[in-house]
Scaffold this active site. Structure first.
Site, PDB file in Angstrom:
ATOM      1  N   SER A 172       0.834  -1.195   0.000  1.00 32.43           N
ATOM      2  CA  SER A 172       0.000   0.000   0.000  1.00 32.43           C
ATOM      3  C   SER A 172       0.879   1.260   0.000  1.00 32.43           C
ATOM      4  CB  SER A 172      -0.969  -0.035   1.180  1.00 32.43           C
ATOM      5  OG  SER A 172      -1.906   1.013   1.118  1.00 32.43           O
ATOM      6  N   HIS A 180      -8.097  -4.449  -1.217  1.00 35.35           N
ATOM      7  CA  HIS A 180      -7.020  -3.698  -0.582  1.00 35.35           C
ATOM      8  C   HIS A 180      -6.886  -4.076   0.898  1.00 35.35           C
ATOM      9  CE1 HIS A 180      -4.126  -0.389  -0.807  1.00 35.35           C
ATOM     10  NE2 HIS A 180      -4.390  -0.245   0.480  1.00 35.35           N
ATOM     11  N   ASP A 209      -9.814  -3.405  -5.793  1.00 34.70           N
ATOM     12  CA  ASP A 209      -9.028  -2.410  -5.059  1.00 34.70           C
ATOM     13  C   ASP A 209      -9.089  -1.084  -5.805  1.00 34.70           C
ATOM     14  OD1 ASP A 209      -7.177  -0.949  -3.621  1.00 34.70           O
ATOM     15  OD2 ASP A 209      -5.450  -2.183  -4.192  1.00 34.70           O
TER      16      ASP A 209
END
Length: 407
Positions: A193, A377, A347
């Site tokens: 991320s 995600h 995501d």
């Protein structure tokens, strides 16, 4: 005097129950659960808990008790860490930066592979303790020396704290590889991320550093690599999909970059980007670079609104290469190490991976791409959570392990 305390004791359970009911209502009113996701009920449950804790944190913050990020980090750091008999785990400080070193106990006949890991969490969540299980697994299964870096976060620290801490700690480690028994020719930089954003920015910043060992490979797990265009197909398709909604992402972005939230719409609409800047980088940012099969689901072609100079002056540092590594010069991109890119269909950041993949490949950088149709995600963090794990969680971890073992 006992009566007020009794009232308080009776009111507290009602308060917490009320907040939970609010979180459940918010989830069902605002959240989309795509059909391709496995175990949708489990994800709904986790997202309700997530909304509940964030709402509690926001209430505590308004009351002056504790900031929301610190409240959440206190909770996830309260989970007991299990010791692994196969590893030596050491907490260190590189200057003021906390790091955690994972080293296999078994003797090795040669220097080991090294992994530098930057954790995720949007600079709001995440910590050395929160990602301990993941890093422990990566170090053990790949038989590598792994360094996890604990960078500064919100609410006390803003940009460029993440980049500076990860950069400085990485350089410190790279200069002392022999001390930790690491082979200088086999160092992998890995991040998830916002940690993936740090991987992109730092591998770029290290290009041409003759005083340091060259990074062998980079692993980017659903990274964020640009803050220009927040209307890519995946942003539209997955704007309400857990665990990273459009609202939460833009709020975190503004908070980290110290941009007032009143400019959120300007950022979403692209009006904070000057027309000449759009034209300069459109070749890399355009949705035309996204394969057609990813646009079939609920995508509407988009163009930025009229330029707002006031918004640009407030948010122009979003366009710096440290915050948008996708726009780095071709000369820099061409010198980057080979990459392993993970993207998830459900995501909001899926298309960041696709755009960065194309940029790397266009400049001759070898890319191994791993895409999960059932992924979302943040899914990797659940890989060792047993009943709360998802098939995609373990798939990502094992794919990363397999790739790193080939280095």
């Amino acid at each position: 005097m006992a009566v007020p305390w009794l009232v308080l004791l009776l009111a507290l359970p009602i308060f917490f129950l009320g907040v939970f009911v609010w979180a459940v209502f918010e989830h069902f009113l605002t959240t989309d659960i795509p059909a391709t996701l496995q175990h949708p009920a489990k994800l709904r449950f986790l997202h309700c808990i997530f909304l509940y804790l964030v709402t509690l944190g926001n209430i505590f913050e308004k009351l002056g008790i504790c900031s929301m990020p610190k409240f959440i980090r206190f909770l996830h750091d309260s989970v007991r860490i299990k010791k692994d008999p196969e590893l030596v785990v050491t907490d260190l400080r590189f200057g003021t930066i906390p790091v955690r070193l994972f080293q296999p106990k078994e003797a090795s006949s040669r220097p080991r592979r090294g992994i530098i890991f930057y954790h995720g969490g949007g600079t709001v969540f995440g910590s050395l303790d929160c990602y301990h299980g993941l890093c422990n697994y990566l170090a053990r299964e790949t038989e590598s020396v792994l360094l996890m870096i604990g960078y500064r976060k919100l609410p006390d620290h803003h940009s460029p704290a993440l980049f500076q801490d990860c950069m400085n700690a990485s350089i410190h480690f790279l200069k002392a590889l022999e001390t930790y028994g690491v082979d200088p020719s086999r160092v992998v930089v890995c991040g998830e991320s916002v940690g993936g954003a740090a991987v992109a920015a730092i591998t770029q910043a290290l290009v041409g550093r003759s005083d340091l060992p060259r990074i062998r490979a980079q692993v980017l797990i659903y990274p964020v690599v640009q803050a220009f265009c927040l209307q890519l197909p995946s942003f539209q398709q997955n704007q309400n999909v857990p665990l990273l909604s459009q609202k939460f992402m833009v709020t975190s972005l503004c908070n980290y970059l110290a941009i007032d939230l009143s400019w959120r719409d300007a950022i979403l609409n692209g009006t904070c980007v000057p027309p000449d800047v759009w034209r300069k980088y459109e070749k890399w940012l355009s949705p035309d670079n996204i394969p057609k099969k990813f646009k079939n689901r609920g995508y509407q072609p988009w163009s930025p609104g009229p330029f707002n100079e006031a918004a640009y002056l407030e948010a122009k540092h979003m366009l710096d290469v440290e915050n948008s590594p996708l726009i780095a010069d071709d000369e820099v991109i061409a010198q980057l190490p080979e990459a392993f890119l993970v993207s998830c269909e459900n995501d909001i950041l899926r298309d960041d991976s696709l755009l960065y993949k194309k940029r790397l490949e266009d400049q001759g950088v070898r890319v191994t791409w791993y895409h999960l149709e059932d992924g979302f995600h943040g899914s990797i963090i659940f890989f060792d959570k047993k009943a709360l794990s998802f098939p995609c969680s373990l798939k990502i971890v094992n794919a990363v392990v397999s790739y790193v073992k080939g280095i």
